[in-house]
Design a protein around this motif. Sequence first.
Motif, PDB file in Angstrom:
ATOM      1  N   GLY A 274      49.427 -15.481  31.237  1.00 17.76           N
ATOM      2  CA  GLY A 274      48.869 -14.760  32.401  1.00 17.76           C
ATOM      3  C   GLY A 274      47.500 -14.497  32.614  1.00 17.76           C
ATOM      4  N   ARG A 275      46.696 -15.252  31.471  1.00 14.20           N
ATOM      5  CA  ARG A 275      45.050 -15.164  31.363  1.00 14.20           C
ATOM      6  C   ARG A 275      44.685 -16.185  32.548  1.00 14.20           C
ATOM      7  NH1 ARG A 275      44.464 -15.488  25.006  1.00 14.20           N
ATOM      8  NH2 ARG A 275      46.449 -16.622  25.396  1.00 14.20           N
ATOM      9  N   VAL A 276      45.483 -16.939  32.630  1.00 12.61           N
ATOM     10  CA  VAL A 276      44.888 -17.999  33.943  1.00 12.61           C
ATOM     11  C   VAL A 276      45.997 -18.219  34.893  1.00 12.61           C
ATOM     12  CG1 VAL A 276      44.177 -20.473  34.406  1.00 12.61           C
ATOM     13  CG2 VAL A 276      43.748 -19.469  31.869  1.00 12.61           C
ATOM     14  N   ASP A 277      45.511 -18.369  36.105  1.00 16.21           N
ATOM     15  CA  ASP A 277      46.550 -18.272  37.551  1.00 16.21           C
ATOM     16  C   ASP A 277      47.054 -19.902  37.503  1.00 16.21           C
ATOM     17  OD1 ASP A 277      47.881 -18.096  39.590  1.00 16.21           O
ATOM     18  OD2 ASP A 277      46.386 -17.543  40.884  1.00 16.21           O
ATOM     19  N   GLY A 328      38.473 -18.665  34.022  1.00 15.18           N
ATOM     20  CA  GLY A 328      39.690 -18.650  34.702  1.00 15.18           C
ATOM     21  C   GLY A 328      40.139 -20.116  34.644  1.00 15.18           C
ATOM     22  N   VAL A 329      39.615 -21.064  34.102  1.00 13.60           N
ATOM     23  CA  VAL A 329      40.112 -22.408  34.154  1.00 13.60           C
ATOM     24  C   VAL A 329      40.738 -22.893  32.748  1.00 13.60           C
ATOM     25  CG1 VAL A 329      39.597 -24.955  34.492  1.00 13.60           C
ATOM     26  CG2 VAL A 329      38.335 -22.948  35.820  1.00 13.60           C
ATOM     27  N   HIS A 363      42.639 -49.603  25.704  1.00 16.25           N
ATOM     28  CA  HIS A 363      42.286 -49.787  27.058  1.00 16.25           C
ATOM     29  C   HIS A 363      41.540 -48.519  27.539  1.00 16.25           C
ATOM     30  CE1 HIS A 363      42.469 -51.409  31.040  1.00 16.25           C
ATOM     31  NE2 HIS A 363      42.892 -50.199  31.397  1.00 16.25           N
ATOM     32  N   THR A 364      41.733 -47.383  27.274  1.00 17.77           N
ATOM     33  CA  THR A 364      40.709 -46.374  27.566  1.00 17.77           C
ATOM     34  C   THR A 364      39.863 -46.187  26.723  1.00 17.77           C
ATOM     35  OG1 THR A 364      43.057 -45.197  28.651  1.00 17.77           O
ATOM     36  CG2 THR A 364      40.993 -43.699  28.410  1.00 17.77           C
ATOM     37  N   LYS A 365      38.504 -46.175  27.577  1.00 16.23           N
ATOM     38  CA  LYS A 365      37.469 -46.133  26.666  1.00 16.23           C
ATOM     39  C   LYS A 365      36.444 -44.878  26.727  1.00 16.23           C
ATOM     40  CE  LYS A 365      38.008 -50.569  25.807  1.00 16.23           C
ATOM     41  NZ  LYS A 365      38.413 -50.957  24.430  1.00 16.23           N
ATOM     42  N   TYR A 366      36.421 -44.332  27.848  1.00 13.72           N
ATOM     43  CA  TYR A 366      35.413 -43.231  28.108  1.00 13.72           C
ATOM     44  C   TYR A 366      36.123 -41.682  28.180  1.00 13.72           C
ATOM     45  CZ  TYR A 366      33.570 -47.770  29.335  1.00 13.72           C
ATOM     46  OH  TYR A 366      33.282 -48.864  29.308  1.00 13.72           O
ATOM     47  N   PHE A 367      35.546 -40.933  27.772  1.00 18.31           N
ATOM     48  CA  PHE A 367      35.987 -39.403  27.914  1.00 18.31           C
ATOM     49  C   PHE A 367      35.494 -39.190  29.334  1.00 18.31           C
ATOM     50  CE2 PHE A 367      33.767 -35.307  27.726  1.00 18.31           C
ATOM     51  CZ  PHE A 367      34.727 -34.401  27.445  1.00 18.31           C
ATOM     52  N   GLN A 368      36.476 -38.319  29.970  1.00 18.73           N
ATOM     53  CA  GLN A 368      36.042 -37.756  31.258  1.00 18.73           C
ATOM     54  C   GLN A 368      37.088 -36.689  31.777  1.00 18.73           C
ATOM     55  OE1 GLN A 368      35.877 -41.058  33.833  1.00 18.73           O
ATOM     56  NE2 GLN A 368      37.954 -41.958  33.531  1.00 18.73           N
ATOM     57  N   THR A 369      36.992 -35.946  32.665  1.00 19.78           N
ATOM     58  CA  THR A 369      37.697 -34.940  33.093  1.00 19.78           C
ATOM     59  C   THR A 369      38.208 -35.033  34.518  1.00 19.78           C
ATOM     60  OG1 THR A 369      36.091 -33.470  33.548  1.00 19.78           O
ATOM     61  CG2 THR A 369      36.724 -33.458  31.292  1.00 19.78           C
ATOM     62  N   TYR A 370      39.561 -34.396  34.738  1.00 12.77           N
ATOM     63  CA  TYR A 370      40.091 -34.534  36.054  1.00 12.77           C
ATOM     64  C   TYR A 370      40.474 -33.035  36.535  1.00 12.77           C
ATOM     65  CZ  TYR A 370      40.260 -39.611  34.583  1.00 12.77           C
ATOM     66  OH  TYR A 370      40.080 -40.724  34.369  1.00 12.77           O
ATOM     67  N   TYR A 371      39.897 -32.698  37.435  1.00  9.13           N
ATOM     68  CA  TYR A 371      40.529 -31.299  38.015  1.00  9.13           C
ATOM     69  C   TYR A 371      41.838 -31.484  38.718  1.00  9.13           C
ATOM     70  CZ  TYR A 371      36.543 -28.358  36.853  1.00  9.13           C
ATOM     71  OH  TYR A 371      35.704 -27.583  36.279  1.00  9.13           O
ATOM     72  N   LEU A 372      42.912 -31.083  37.858  1.00  8.44           N
ATOM     73  CA  LEU A 372      44.307 -30.989  38.303  1.00  8.44           C
ATOM     74  C   LEU A 372      44.356 -30.118  39.680  1.00  8.44           C
ATOM     75  CD1 LEU A 372      47.071 -32.259  38.291  1.00  8.44           C
ATOM     76  CD2 LEU A 372      47.638 -30.557  36.549  1.00  8.44           C
ATOM     77  N   THR A 373      43.956 -28.835  39.404  1.00  6.01           N
ATOM     78  CA  THR A 373      43.846 -28.011  40.381  1.00  6.01           C
ATOM     79  C   THR A 373      42.599 -27.232  40.184  1.00  6.01           C
ATOM     80  OG1 THR A 373      45.100 -25.916  39.410  1.00  6.01           O
ATOM     81  CG2 THR A 373      46.358 -27.736  40.513  1.00  6.01           C
ATOM     82  N   PRO A 374      42.047 -26.117  41.165  1.00  3.85           N
ATOM     83  CA  PRO A 374      41.181 -25.372  40.995  1.00  3.85           C
ATOM     84  C   PRO A 374      40.764 -24.743  39.378  1.00  3.85           C
ATOM     85  CG  PRO A 374      41.571 -25.015  42.953  1.00  3.85           C
ATOM     86  CD  PRO A 374      42.624 -26.003  42.463  1.00  3.85           C
TER      87      PRO A 374
END
Length: 531
Positions: A274-277, A328-329, A363-374
């Motif tokens: 419950g600490r993150v919605d 909250g992420v 094959h995957t070379k680089y570190f990056q992030t993707y926002y799945l939801t807010p």
Amino acid sequence: MCLPGDTGSGPNSRNASTERGKEREPQSDTSDSETTDVRKINQQPSHREGRHDPNRYRLHFEKESREEVERRKKRAREKILEPAAEADLEIDINDIYPPEKGQRLDFPRRPSWHYEMTREQLLRKEEKLFGEFLETLHSKNPPGSLSHFEHNLETWRQLWRVLEMSDVVLLIVDIRHPVLQFPAALYHYVTNELHKQVILVLNKVDLCPAALVLAWKHYLSSLFPHLHCVCFTSHPGQPYSTVLQKKRIRRKVGWCQAGGPVQILRACQDIVAGRVDLSSWEQKIQRDAANDCQEGELLEEGESVLVEHYSDVAMEMVNSSQELYKDGVLTLGCIGFPNVGKSSVLNSLVGKKVVSVSRTPGHTKYFQTYYLTPTVKLCDCPGLVFPSRVDKQLQILAGIYPIAQLQEPYSSVGYLYERMPFHAILRLKHPNGEGEDGEAKWTAWDICEAWAERRGYKTAKAARNDVYRAANSLLRLAVDGRICLCLRPPGYTPQRGYTDEHLSSPKNEGKPLAFIHILISKQIFIMNDTV
């Protein structure tokens, strides 16, 4: 570095790989001198000076000696292959990551740092400690005892950043051989030192019988009580078939129809408490399932994926003691060995293709992030091979080492054949004319030569059987799951018949994954006291 050759003088294909190696030699990776101990593979062309280096995160593995390669080639031509006992498929995690003075085989850690340090000071300190780690690791383990593992410091730096930024770690493994890709030292480091949770994603469960999926889940949960285990597949509804998987007729579904995102969501809900919605994530999964989007279709109009790219300086200034669930992420760090399907899992969670998928390790070379939801962010880490003592032939069959870069693939074919004799399934004819019956004596070289003959693989100049290409083809069948070699946990073989009987019951047909959880709750499957 030359591709494999054959110094024999026999007829037909006995000199074929030498010929083929000479033809391809100018295209080989020549970045390493003959005296270097580390081999850099998957070389990519660089077009502009001063721009991003595409080879910065390529795989660096220890280089094998020419004498060792030639010895294995000779053995592949001479050793008669004998079927291995079923118990040989049972693998204990202590055999892969053996305890060492109370601790298992370790991995390089990021050194301590503070904000008064300059970037150059931090990089020098990391390089020094990484060199000391490699020196200590090789001094404590006899030559040849360690499997191929990553020697590229840049890739380890990517792992450090992902671990520091993540609130929960998704450790993705291939269900066919999960203990090869589950470094216990990483689990203990994340849970004991970083005080974070690990979710083990058993990927590609459609390639294993349900009883074996249950056995691995029970085995790993018993050894690591704080581990959250979930099953995953990018191709739900595909029936499992034994020995040779015929080319699977994939029902054309999009990434959003994978089996497993709901289970990952439930595990995250238990962890965050419950600490993150996470309601927006749950709504996204329901929306994706309702849309039933086909592969290649875009998300709904106005819906996109926010991607963050991090510069080196930004990544270096991340503190490992940061608070969990900041702003909250929930940040999920996706970690795994090469070729375990990590990119497919990430695409399935997002619901569209955001990471290119390849069966080539690294094959995957680089570190990056993707926002799945807010409120949910995915952190992707390049595939990384940890130090272990897994047999190198088995490591190749697991897809950890790039098959196209092998100098000697024949011993791996022999290793596969001893554990899963496939000559009758592939309808191979012995090159010496001994027929297809089970009494024929096969060597690894005979298997490759027979497959080259059947597939019509010939060298360009002399039209001899191209055994090197045939060996690579057989190994790719194994990596792709069409010749499906599945390892087993200790104590599985004596219980196999009992669980197969329950799982194959007509009333359970079509619902193996759901039945797994029923079996666990009723504790029908009982492992030996070795667990």
